[in-house]
Design a protein around this motif. Structure first.
Motif, mmCIF file in Angstrom:
data_model
loop_
_atom_site.group_PDB
_atom_site.id
_atom_site.type_symbol
_atom_site.label_atom_id
_atom_site.label_comp_id
_atom_site.label_asym_id
_atom_site.label_seq_id
_atom_site.Cartn_x
_atom_site.Cartn_y
_atom_site.Cartn_z
ATOM 1 N N ALA A 22 -6.241 69.353 27.579
ATOM 2 C CA ALA A 22 -6.110 70.612 28.306
ATOM 3 C C ALA A 22 -6.879 71.758 27.655
ATOM 4 O O ALA A 22 -7.361 72.649 28.345
ATOM 5 C CB ALA A 22 -4.633 70.993 28.438
ATOM 6 N N THR A 23 -6.973 71.740 26.325
ATOM 7 C CA THR A 23 -7.683 72.812 25.621
ATOM 8 C C THR A 23 -8.602 72.196 24.576
ATOM 9 O O THR A 23 -8.493 71.007 24.250
ATOM 10 C CB THR A 23 -6.710 73.779 24.912
ATOM 11 O OG1 THR A 23 -6.064 73.098 23.837
ATOM 12 C CG2 THR A 23 -5.683 74.353 25.874
ATOM 13 N N GLN A 24 -9.460 73.014 24.009
ATOM 14 C CA GLN A 24 -10.423 72.548 23.023
ATOM 15 C C GLN A 24 -9.750 71.908 21.808
ATOM 16 O O GLN A 24 -10.264 70.959 21.232
ATOM 17 C CB GLN A 24 -11.304 73.719 22.579
ATOM 18 C CG GLN A 24 -12.424 73.332 21.657
ATOM 19 C CD GLN A 24 -13.320 74.512 21.340
ATOM 20 O OE1 GLN A 24 -13.063 75.643 21.732
ATOM 21 N NE2 GLN A 24 -14.392 74.242 20.616
ATOM 22 N N ASN A 25 -8.592 72.402 21.409
ATOM 23 C CA ASN A 25 -7.922 71.882 20.223
ATOM 24 C C ASN A 25 -6.708 71.007 20.535
ATOM 25 O O ASN A 25 -5.918 70.712 19.641
ATOM 26 C CB ASN A 25 -7.509 73.036 19.309
ATOM 27 C CG ASN A 25 -8.724 73.713 18.690
ATOM 28 O OD1 ASN A 25 -9.712 73.049 18.387
ATOM 29 N ND2 ASN A 25 -8.670 75.017 18.537
ATOM 30 N N SER A 26 -6.559 70.592 21.776
ATOM 31 C CA SER A 26 -5.465 69.678 22.123
ATOM 32 C C SER A 26 -5.702 68.322 21.474
ATOM 33 O O SER A 26 -6.800 67.773 21.551
ATOM 34 C CB SER A 26 -5.388 69.481 23.642
ATOM 35 O OG SER A 26 -5.023 70.659 24.294
ATOM 36 N N ALA A 27 -4.676 67.771 20.861
ATOM 37 C CA ALA A 27 -4.778 66.430 20.280
ATOM 38 C C ALA A 27 -4.575 65.367 21.350
ATOM 39 O O ALA A 27 -5.176 64.300 21.288
ATOM 40 C CB ALA A 27 -3.732 66.255 19.177
ATOM 41 N N GLY A 28 -3.730 65.669 22.321
ATOM 42 C CA GLY A 28 -3.350 64.677 23.307
ATOM 43 C C GLY A 28 -4.116 64.775 24.609
ATOM 44 O O GLY A 28 -4.468 65.862 25.070
ATOM 45 N N ILE A 93 1.529 57.104 22.833
ATOM 46 C CA ILE A 93 1.954 57.822 24.031
ATOM 47 C C ILE A 93 3.170 58.659 23.642
ATOM 48 O O ILE A 93 4.188 58.127 23.188
ATOM 49 C CB ILE A 93 2.315 56.868 25.178
ATOM 50 C CG1 ILE A 93 1.127 55.973 25.536
ATOM 51 C CG2 ILE A 93 2.806 57.648 26.403
ATOM 52 C CD1 ILE A 93 -0.078 56.695 26.091
ATOM 53 N N ALA A 94 3.052 59.957 23.787
ATOM 54 C CA ALA A 94 4.111 60.895 23.421
ATOM 55 C C ALA A 94 4.542 61.689 24.654
ATOM 56 O O ALA A 94 3.797 61.798 25.634
ATOM 57 C CB ALA A 94 3.607 61.854 22.332
ATOM 58 N N ASN A 95 5.728 62.238 24.585
ATOM 59 C CA ASN A 95 6.222 63.079 25.671
ATOM 60 C C ASN A 95 5.499 64.411 25.664
ATOM 61 O O ASN A 95 5.036 64.877 24.613
ATOM 62 C CB ASN A 95 7.728 63.300 25.511
ATOM 63 C CG ASN A 95 8.421 63.626 26.820
ATOM 64 O OD1 ASN A 95 7.805 63.775 27.863
ATOM 65 N ND2 ASN A 95 9.734 63.725 26.755
ATOM 66 N N ARG A 96 5.405 65.023 26.805
ATOM 67 C CA ARG A 96 4.908 66.398 26.881
ATOM 68 C C ARG A 96 6.043 67.309 26.397
ATOM 69 O O ARG A 96 7.206 67.066 26.700
ATOM 70 C CB ARG A 96 4.516 66.748 28.312
ATOM 71 C CG ARG A 96 3.338 65.946 28.819
ATOM 72 C CD ARG A 96 3.008 66.254 30.272
ATOM 73 N NE ARG A 96 3.076 67.663 30.602
ATOM 74 C CZ ARG A 96 2.135 68.568 30.320
ATOM 75 N NH1 ARG A 96 1.037 68.187 29.705
ATOM 76 N NH2 ARG A 96 2.279 69.835 30.650
ATOM 77 N N GLN A 150 1.399 62.280 27.097
ATOM 78 C CA GLN A 150 0.091 62.494 26.487
ATOM 79 C C GLN A 150 -0.219 61.375 25.514
ATOM 80 O O GLN A 150 0.679 60.805 24.907
ATOM 81 C CB GLN A 150 0.019 63.860 25.812
ATOM 82 C CG GLN A 150 1.097 64.134 24.805
ATOM 83 C CD GLN A 150 1.045 65.556 24.299
ATOM 84 O OE1 GLN A 150 -0.005 66.178 24.240
ATOM 85 N NE2 GLN A 150 2.191 66.080 23.921
ATOM 86 N N GLY A 151 -1.501 61.055 25.433
ATOM 87 C CA GLY A 151 -1.952 59.994 24.562
ATOM 88 C C GLY A 151 -2.808 60.529 23.433
ATOM 89 O O GLY A 151 -3.658 61.391 23.650
ATOM 90 N N ILE A 152 -2.551 60.025 22.239
ATOM 91 C CA ILE A 152 -3.292 60.458 21.056
ATOM 92 C C ILE A 152 -3.855 59.224 20.364
ATOM 93 O O ILE A 152 -3.101 58.327 19.974
ATOM 94 C CB ILE A 152 -2.368 61.233 20.081
ATOM 95 C CG1 ILE A 152 -1.755 62.438 20.794
ATOM 96 C CG2 ILE A 152 -3.142 61.662 18.831
ATOM 97 C CD1 ILE A 152 -0.628 63.090 20.022
ATOM 98 N N PHE A 153 -5.169 59.159 20.240
ATOM 99 C CA PHE A 153 -5.807 58.063 19.508
ATOM 100 C C PHE A 153 -5.647 58.308 18.015
ATOM 101 O O PHE A 153 -5.846 59.426 17.536
ATOM 102 C CB PHE A 153 -7.314 57.999 19.826
ATOM 103 C CG PHE A 153 -7.626 57.477 21.192
ATOM 104 C CD1 PHE A 153 -7.531 56.125 21.478
ATOM 105 C CD2 PHE A 153 -8.029 58.331 22.203
ATOM 106 C CE1 PHE A 153 -7.843 55.627 22.734
ATOM 107 C CE2 PHE A 153 -8.343 57.856 23.464
ATOM 108 C CZ PHE A 153 -8.250 56.500 23.734
#
Length: 178
Positions: A22-28, A93-96, A150-153
């Motif tokens: 969603a933003t430049q610094n979003s991890a997910g 996979i994490a919750n919002r 949201q997914g975080i590699f």
């Protein structure tokens, strides 16, 4: 190809969008529902009867326990997305953060772990599903395109002197525990 997302073949031409930050610094990367569905509230059906019995230390019948398990069973929300990554990476996979506070929706397993060999498995092509439980008072309508997780590699480490597993993934969701 290092890491990324693709649309599962059964959702081709159905307007599914790839996850994005969603933003430049979003991890997910935001994952959305691939379908319209209802996530029922846990407070329905026989769950309150079971809580009442537990509170009063009554003996529960097998039927009551089975009914409570059905109510508390997480629902799988399809995303229509699969993820590819390097062998030493995982997609978490994490919750919002807004889901529990605003929508009463939680991931019952805390996080989901998508292994690199889940991609294109023969059982379900590696489609990612998000497990959810609705602890809100009312049923929650989920619309196609609603952001649900949201997914975080991430890279991961392995232990020294590990004996490498020889098994090759043959199946999809929750298959390695069999």
């Amino acid at each position: 190809m290092k890491r990324g997302f693709q649309i599962v073949s059964k959702y081709k031409n159905q307007g599914i969008k790839l996850p994005k930050r969603a933003t430049q610094n979003s991890a997910g990367y935001d994952f959305a529902s691939a379908v319209d569905m209802t996530l029922p509230s846990i407070w329905k059906l026989n769950f309150l009867k079971v809580l009442w019995a537990i509170h009063h230390q009554d003996q529960l019948t097998d039927d009551q326990i089975t009914a409570a398990k059905k109510v508390l069973k997480p629902y799988l929300i399809p995303t229509g997305i699969k993820a590819y990554m390097q062998p030493n990476e995982v997609l978490i996979i994490a919750n919002r953060s807004s889901n529990p506070l605003k929508r009463g929706m939680i991931l019952p397993n805390g996080i989901g772990v998508i292994d690199s060999d889940y991609y294109n498995n023969p059982s379900n092509e590696g489609e990612i599903f998000v497990q959810m439980v609705n602890f809100g008072i009312r049923d929650r309508k989920i619309h196609k395109g609603d952001r649900i997780g949201q997914g975080i590699f991430m890279p991961y480490l392995i232990a020294d002197h590990e004996i490498k597993p020889k098994a090759k993934r043959q199946s999809g969701f929750g298959s390695t525990g069999k």
